[in-house]
Design an enzyme around this catalytic site. Structure first.
Site, PDB file in Angstrom:
ATOM      1  N   SER A 294      16.902  33.992  -2.886  1.00 56.39           N
ATOM      2  CA  SER A 294      15.674  34.584  -2.340  1.00 56.39           C
ATOM      3  C   SER A 294      14.493  33.769  -2.823  1.00 56.39           C
ATOM      4  CB  SER A 294      15.518  36.018  -2.837  1.00 56.39           C
ATOM      5  OG  SER A 294      15.045  36.031  -4.166  1.00 56.39           O
ATOM      6  N   ASP A 295      13.351  33.937  -2.208  1.00 55.28           N
ATOM      7  CA  ASP A 295      12.135  33.380  -2.776  1.00 55.28           C
ATOM      8  C   ASP A 295      11.760  34.259  -3.974  1.00 55.28           C
ATOM      9  OD1 ASP A 295       9.837  31.893  -3.248  1.00 55.28           O
ATOM     10  OD2 ASP A 295       9.318  31.733  -1.134  1.00 55.28           O
TER      11      ASP A 295
END
Ligand SMILES: *[C@@H]1O[C@H](CO)[C@@H](O)[C@H](O)[C@H]1NC(C)=O
Ligand SMILES: *[C@@H]1O[C@H](CO)[C@@H](O)[C@H](O)[C@H]1NC(C)=O
Ligand SMILES: *[C@@H]1O[C@H](CO)[C@@H](O)[C@H](O)[C@H]1NC(C)=O
Ligand SMILES: *[C@@H]1O[C@H](CO)[C@@H](O)[C@H](O)[C@H]1NC(C)=O
Ligand SMILES: *[C@@H]1O[C@H](CO)[C@@H](O)[C@H](O)[C@H]1NC(C)=O
Ligand SMILES: *[C@@H]1O[C@H](CO)[C@@H](O)[C@H](O)[C@H]1NC(C)=O
Ligand SMILES: *[C@@H]1O[C@H](CO)[C@@H](O)[C@H](O)[C@H]1NC(C)=O
Ligand SMILES: *[C@@H]1O[C@H](CO)[C@@H](O)[C@H](O)[C@H]1NC(C)=O
Ligand SMILES: *[C@@H]1O[C@H](CO)[C@@H](O)[C@H](O)[C@H]1NC(C)=O
Ligand SMILES: *[C@@H]1O[C@H](CO)[C@@H](O)[C@H](O)[C@H]1NC(C)=O
Length: 764
Positions: A294-295
């Site tokens: 994920s970011d």
């Protein structure tokens, strides 16, 4: 965000020739340290002669649910009983090793800096594929050297292959520009440069790369819209032929070790919670061999900002089920156990995540004992900031720099003719501004002023306090030095205070009073006036383009630590510029015609949206995509290309206007385009040849023009060479329909190289 995982510090005290000296040495982190713990020898996951799958299955089988949860976050917990240390997943190496991610850091005594290359948008302007690849190799040498020294991880969350869709975007500088093909080719070449080992072992990795941010992420903070809350409305057609191609190429052709999902939502679903995008497409269809991350803090954002679910456990379950393996942040560590206990997600899904992460670390040699005994084990401090690597920083900038305007007799300047050069502008003595976003600490800087001063006598006046340039009190001094000098170089533009992560531009002209400074200096000057624009995004500089007293214009991106030296090489004719713009330079009025949060690439007459990028926008430009001059002139002549190409299909129905690009008949159908290119100028130079197609308008809303291939060649004066392109009909001449399906339109396809135009009819 994620806190630092500091490696162990060993201090050895030596008595040396009677004096006391302290040698500090960091140690890289790695698992299966059999010297320290001989019992680890018996674990299959520590056995180097077994394959990765066997090893990772053995490891995951031994782990508790709590240990698993602690292994799927960016600062992964240690598992002491299994001999696994902490591991920091987040490092960055977009254009040189960066300390943006907490797992990599610089320290004056250990590793003080790393080579800082130009930002990607300038590198992309070189249109030189071998350069893209060499950069990846050189950067991964420095990265692996830093890992060996104990100051970096093995997994680097680079490159950024998002499409630079709107000129306002603050992160456009990180990307290869607006074209899906150029972005794909850059992504693949750079990823392979970073990851591929010199022994050709495809199962193992030199370092791990990551293509981000998947997908349709190119808005940071514009008026009231920001990336954490943005719901990007994307058509199937745009997703398939604009936003996704670089990611698809990263996986299919680059074998990238990771994809990172973005912050934004797409059509109402956060990308990190979208099973169709992650599990079905990236892992299912493209067959990612690696992990999906994920970011940073995406899951908190899904929960708090996007209110995606009622509890963080539900967000966790959704993300894991969607295909997420690793979370930058700590949500998965905190909430996975409860999500499993509440039956929101099965442990087998967690196992998949753990498996993908550890398999990647195994491919990187993390479980193979001390790094010094492995391939690349001898890389160390001596391999960082080498002379050759710094020279490549200069060469990369030279190759990318784009000459936009050059009145007869302006550039190149002959140093012997210049007794005094006025060097003016807020970026004329730039240092940090030259390295842009996601940079580290460079080995050193060569500022423009410093480099010009090595060739000629200079007089300097910055003219503005900073790039915002909102006071005019220094203009008079600038005018007077311009009036006295034989030539003037104005280095204008932006820096991270104008365009950056979290900061989109509200305007695309030179900031503050910069235009006024340029015009006043040009008016006062007696000699040539060279306007240099240092920026990530394009600029409406129509005023200077029109002004005959501004005799040359150059765009230098953010040119990296040696940017000044590269600029001097071009300005004084030691290098013949050959860069081409990788993005359209729009007029300022473009901003009024379409809001930044409108993601449509295609024009829409009903709203006045004029379309985006050279593929769809037909309006006026300041400078178009692919534009760039040289000190030489090149002529192109078509030697051979077919007029018709027949597709061997047993179906002569005249009602068919296109065929499926996936159709078997399409496989391997190619033709050649041969050109003769001659340098008719007086200087040798590098020249990029861009081949565009104009598909027949058979499929609704096709691009009117699209880049099909490109090559950069070198030619001496009066040298000519033949250049050939092999066109794969179904791969390169296909377009996407409104359902997101690739089709090969039948009929007349235009081909365009420079001023040469040719058309090929595709028939059944
Ligand atoms: C490692 O695996 C190989 C291949 O299965 C096996 O022959 C060897 O005995 C194993 N080594 C140890 C220390 O278990
Ligand atoms: C670099 O690391 C050494 C060893 O930990 C430490 O003594 C020194 O203070 C650090 N230097 C800087 C500038 O941070
Ligand atoms: C996870 O737990 C730690 C320790 O309790 C806490 O500091 C952190 O804020 C938590 N993170 C989230 C996303 O809830
Ligand atoms: C867990 O696995 C079982 C058996 O395969 C399945 O029936 C169930 O739907 C799964 N639960 C979730 C939350 O996916
Ligand atoms: C140019 O920048 C360098 C480094 O920041 C600085 O040392 C130098 O004084 C500057 N030169 C002028 C003329 O301002
Ligand atoms: C000029 O910019 C500075 C900050 O860069 C700001 O403090 C100042 O108020 C501005 N002045 C004007 C006249 O806009
Ligand atoms: C967006 O910019 C505004 C003002 O420029 C700032 O107040 C806000 O914090 C920014 N939001 C994000 C998410 O960066
Ligand atoms: C077309 O017909 C020929 C002869 O009938 C046959 O050999 C060939 O396989 C057919 N091709 C396709 C694509 O159906
Ligand atoms: C042949 O053409 C017909 C009519 O357009 C179409 O329905 C059929 O699918 C085509 N067959 C093939 C093999 O393309
Ligand atoms: C492409 O880049 C490589 C690496 O810098 C360089 O050796 C080569 O000459 C470049 N090609 C052209 C045509 O400029």
């Amino acid at each position: 965000m994620a806190s630092q995982n500091k490696p162990l510090l060993f201090i050895f005290v030596f008595l040396l020739f009677g004096s006391l000296s302290v040698l500090a040495q960091y140690s890289p982190s790695y698992a299966c340290d059999i010297d320290k713990n001989p019992s680890l020898k018996n674990y299959a996951f520590c056995n180097k002669s077994l394959d990765v799958k066997t090893r990772v299955d053995d490891l995951v089988k031994r782990m508790s649910l709590q240990e698993k949860a602690g292994s799927i976050v960016s600062v992964a917990d240690s598992i002491d009983r299994l001999g696994i240390p902490h591991y920091g997943w987040w490092s960055e190496a977009l254009h040189g090793v960066s300390d943006t991610g907490p797992a990599t850091w610089f320290n004056k005594t250990i590793v003080p800096g790393a080579t800082s290359y130009p930002v990607v948008i300038l590198t992309a302007a070189s249109f030189n594929v071998s350069l893209f690849n060499i950069l990846g190799k050189v950067v991964s040498n420095e990265a692996r050297a830093m890992y060996n020294t104990g100051v970096a991880g093995l997994t680097f969350w680079s490159p950024n292959v998002n499409i630079f869709r709107d000129p306002r975007w603050g992160r456009g500088q990180e990307t290869p520009g607006e074209d899906p093909l150029l972005s794909s080719i850059f992504g693949v070449a750079y990823v392979k440069g970073l990851q591929d080992r010199d022994d050709g072992d495809k199962d193992r990795l030199k370092i791990g790369a990551c293509c981000k941010h998947y997908t349709a992420y190119d808005l940071d903070n514009w008026t009231s819209v920001d990336r954490f809350h943005f719901n990007a409305i994307i058509t199937k057609q745009d997703l398939e032929d604009t936003y996704n191609p670089p990611f698809k190429s990263c996986v299919l052709d680059g074998n990238v070790a990771s994809i990172m999902c973005s912050f934004n939502q797409i059509n109402g679903i956060p990308t990190c919670g979208d099973k169709e995008l992650l599990e079905d497409t990236v892992r299912g269809e493209w067959k990612l061999n690696g992990y999906i991350s994920s970011d940073c803090d995406s899951l908190i954002i899904m929960f708090k900002d996007q209110r995606w679910a009622k509890t963080p456990e539900e967000v966790t379950a959704d993300a894991l089920i969607a295909g997420l393996d690793l979370n930058c942040g700590d949500s998965l560590k905190n909430f996975t156990e409860n999500a499993v206990k509440r039956g929101l997600v099965n442990e087998s899904v967690v196992d998949r995540a753990v498996t993908n992460n550890f398999a990647t670390l195994m491919r990187l040699g993390f479980f193979d004992g001390h790094p010094s005994k492995q391939m690349y084990g001898n890389l160390g401090k001596k391999d960082i900031c080498t002379k050759a690597n710094q020279e490549l920083a200069r060469e990369t900038a030279r190759q990318g720099i784009v000459l936009l305007k050059n009145n007869l007799g302006s550039l190149p300047l002959r140093p012997t003719n210049i007794k005094s050069l006025a060097v003016i502008g807020p970026n004329a003595n730039a240092t940090k501004a030259m390295i842009g976003n996601y940079a580290g600490i460079p080995c050193k800087y060569t500022s423009p002023l410093q480099a010009f001063s090595e060739s000629v006598q200079t007089v300097f006046e910055s003219g503005c306090e900073n790039v915002l340039c909102n006071v005019t009190s220094y203009f008079e001094k600038a005018r007077s030095i311009a009036a006295a000098a034989d030539a003037v170089v104005l280095v204008m533009g932006t820096d991270l205070s104008v365009e950056a992560e979290g900061l989109d531009r509200m305007d695309i002209v030179l900031p503050g009073q910069q235009n006024l400074l340029v015009s006043q200096v040009a008016y006062a000057a007696k000699g040539p006036v060279i306007l240099v624009i240092m920026s990530g995004g394009g600029m409406d500089v129509s005023f200077a383009k029109r002004n005959p007293k501004v005799t040359s214009i150059l765009w230098v991106g953010f040119p990296g630590q040696e940017g000044g030296a590269a600029m001097a090489d071009v300005i004084f004719g030691r290098y013949n510029p050959g860069g081409r713009l990788p993005m359209t330079w729009y007029p300022r009025s473009y901003l009024m015609s379409v809001p930044m949060d409108n993601m449509n690439m295609r024009p829409d007459p009903s709203t006045g949206h004029p379309g985006r990028s050279y593929r769809f926008y037909r309006g006026e430009t300041v400078y178009p995509f692919g534009y760039g001059l040289s000190y030489s002139l090149y002529v192109h002549r078509l030697i051979k290309a077919p007029k018709t190409v027949s597709i061997p299909l047993n179906n002569s129905s005249s009602t068919i206007d296109s065929i499926d690009a996936t159709d078997d008949v399409c496989n391997g159908l190619t033709f050649d385009v041969n050109m003769m290119v001659t340098n008719i100028g007086k200087m040798s130079g590098s020249h990029s040849i861009l081949l565009f197609s104009n598909p027949p308008p058979v499929i609704h809303n096709s691009p009117t023009k699209q880049l099909v291939d490109f090559k950069r060649i070198k030619l001496s004066p009066w040298e000519r060479t033949s250049v050939s392109f092999k066109i794969d009909v179904c791969k390169q001449l296909s377009v996407v329909d409104e359902d997101g399906k690739w089709k090969v339109p039948l009929g007349k396809h235009g081909l365009q190289i420079g001023d040469v135009e040719h058309s090929v009819s595709l028939k059944i």
